[in-house]
Design a protein around this motif. Structure first.
Motif, PDB file in Angstrom:
ATOM      1  N   GLU A  48       0.836  -1.210   0.000  1.00 13.95           N
ATOM      2  CA  GLU A  48       0.000   0.000   0.000  1.00 13.95           C
ATOM      3  C   GLU A  48       0.866   1.253   0.000  1.00 13.95           C
ATOM      4  OE1 GLU A  48      -3.418   2.218   2.738  1.00 13.95           O
ATOM      5  OE2 GLU A  48      -2.850   0.133   3.159  1.00 13.95           O
ATOM      6  N   LEU A  49       1.925   1.225   0.800  1.00 14.72           N
ATOM      7  CA  LEU A  49       2.795   2.390   0.907  1.00 14.72           C
ATOM      8  C   LEU A  49       3.563   2.643  -0.386  1.00 14.72           C
ATOM      9  CD1 LEU A  49       3.885   4.653   2.642  1.00 14.72           C
ATOM     10  CD2 LEU A  49       5.472   3.023   3.686  1.00 14.72           C
ATOM     11  N   ALA A  50       3.932   1.565  -1.074  1.00 13.79           N
ATOM     12  CA  ALA A  50       4.655   1.731  -2.341  1.00 13.79           C
ATOM     13  C   ALA A  50       3.834   2.538  -3.333  1.00 13.79           C
ATOM     14  CB  ALA A  50       5.010   0.365  -2.923  1.00 13.79           C
ATOM     15  N   GLY A  51       2.506   2.364  -3.286  1.00 18.65           N
ATOM     16  CA  GLY A  51       1.635   3.124  -4.182  1.00 18.65           C
ATOM     17  C   GLY A  51       1.533   4.588  -3.818  1.00 18.65           C
ATOM     18  N   LYS A  52       2.017   4.951  -2.631  1.00 18.59           N
ATOM     19  CA  LYS A  52       1.963   6.345  -2.191  1.00 18.59           C
ATOM     20  C   LYS A  52       3.299   7.061  -2.371  1.00 18.59           C
ATOM     21  CE  LYS A  52      -1.297   5.016   1.482  1.00 18.59           C
ATOM     22  NZ  LYS A  52      -2.508   5.711   1.015  1.00 18.59           N
ATOM     23  N   MET A  53       4.289   6.350  -2.899  1.00 17.78           N
ATOM     24  CA  MET A  53       5.609   6.955  -3.055  1.00 17.78           C
ATOM     25  C   MET A  53       5.574   8.057  -4.119  1.00 17.78           C
ATOM     26  SD  MET A  53       7.870   5.712  -0.914  1.00 17.78           S
ATOM     27  CE  MET A  53       6.537   5.924   0.291  1.00 17.78           C
ATOM     28  N   PRO A  54       6.320   9.132  -3.918  1.00 14.86           N
ATOM     29  CA  PRO A  54       6.250  10.287  -4.833  1.00 14.86           C
ATOM     30  C   PRO A  54       6.881   9.999  -6.198  1.00 14.86           C
ATOM     31  CG  PRO A  54       8.016  10.588  -3.233  1.00 14.86           C
ATOM     32  CD  PRO A  54       7.268   9.366  -2.804  1.00 14.86           C
ATOM     33  N   LEU A  55       6.267  10.552  -7.212  1.00 15.04           N
ATOM     34  CA  LEU A  55       6.829  10.544  -8.567  1.00 15.04           C
ATOM     35  C   LEU A  55       6.799  11.970  -9.086  1.00 15.04           C
ATOM     36  CD1 LEU A  55       5.160   7.347 -10.085  1.00 15.04           C
ATOM     37  CD2 LEU A  55       7.556   7.626  -9.378  1.00 15.04           C
TER      38      LEU A  55
END
Length: 266
Positions: A48-55
């Motif tokens: 879940e957190l990986a999907g919130k990482m900034p791009l």
């Protein structure tokens, strides 16, 4: 599962799978010590957190996302009201209650951060465990017990002073990371101390046995277990541990020799 702390250490002597080791280290406190469901929950957190990482990628924004996720979304907090509860050291119970000791919350922080590819480490300050993130330019420090706030040297000095009531003077060398195995040792010793305070000798026995497994070359671990065995009325067991401690200490500790002499007379 039939795995034990002994078998875990045989398969992972460096304790690279830190959260799993933390479960085995306190397994007698769990009705079912199988770590798989708990580890799957941490997998889900990391996914879940990986999907919130900034791009595009930004380390500082990624750290903000990690800290916000653990403190705000997962609700993890330091337990300031019932700090000495043994359950505060048991990771699956910490995840359920949302409260824990500094070292338990730090292990969760380290494990999730490492699942995201970050070089997270443990920092064993006297009296207060925190985390570090190693970078090419140095290490950033965080305090998961206090809502994952950033920690500088002055903050670390204050943490040490408060935790030890001024008995220990901070030195920057205290910010050097410790091994995962040392982290599990400290987690187990925290429990052992609580069991001793409450004269829970059977619990103290398994805790000292786990300390022996984690530190088979440390005479102190055998001395600690010998003391517990005396309290449990097992004099032969205590003598056996003291003889091992004496051998490991190179027969240089007169207190061990005296203790052996007294027990042999009982």
């Amino acid at each position: 599962m039939t795995l034990s702390l002994h078998e875990y250490l045989q398969s992972d002597p460096e304790c690279n799978h830190l959260a799993e080791g933390a479960v085995w280290a306190v397994a007698p406190m769990l009705p079912d010590p199988d770590p798989v469901p708990f580890l799957k929950e941490l997998d889900a957190w990391a996914f879940e957190l990986a999907g919130k990482m900034p791009l595009p990628w930004s380390l500082h924004k990624a750290l903000d996302a990690l800290n916000h996720f653990l403190t705000e979304e997962m609700g993890l907090r330091g337990d300031t009201e019932t700090y000495d509860r043994p359950e505060n050291a048991v990771l699956p119970l910490v995840v359920e209650s949302k409260h824990g000791l500094p070292i338990a919350l730090s292990i969760l922080w380290i494990d999730v951060a490492r699942r995201l590819g970050l070089d997270a480490v443990g920092i064993a300050l006297p009296g207060h465990f925190i985390t570090g993130l190693r970078l090419d330019v140095g290490t950033l420090y965080f305090d998961p017990f206090n809502r994952c706030r950033a920690v500088g040297e002055e903050d670390a000095a204050l943490l040490v002073s408060r935790a030890t009531e001024g008995r220990v003077i901070f030195d920057p060398s205290m910010l050097v990371p410790v091994s995962h195995r040392a982290t599990l040792t400290r987690l187990t010793r925290n429990l052992h101390i609580r069991f001793l305070r409450n004269q829970l000798w059977n619990d103290a026995f398994w805790a000292t046995t786990h300390l022996v497994l984690l530190n088979p070359g440390d005479p102190l671990a055998y001395r600690d277990r010998a003391m517990v065995q005396v309290r449990r009325g097992d004099i032969p067991g205590a003598l056996g541990d003291l003889l091992i401690a004496q051998s490991l200490a190179g027969n240089q500790d007169p207190s061990i020799r005296e203790w052996i002499r007294r027990l042999e007379k009982t």
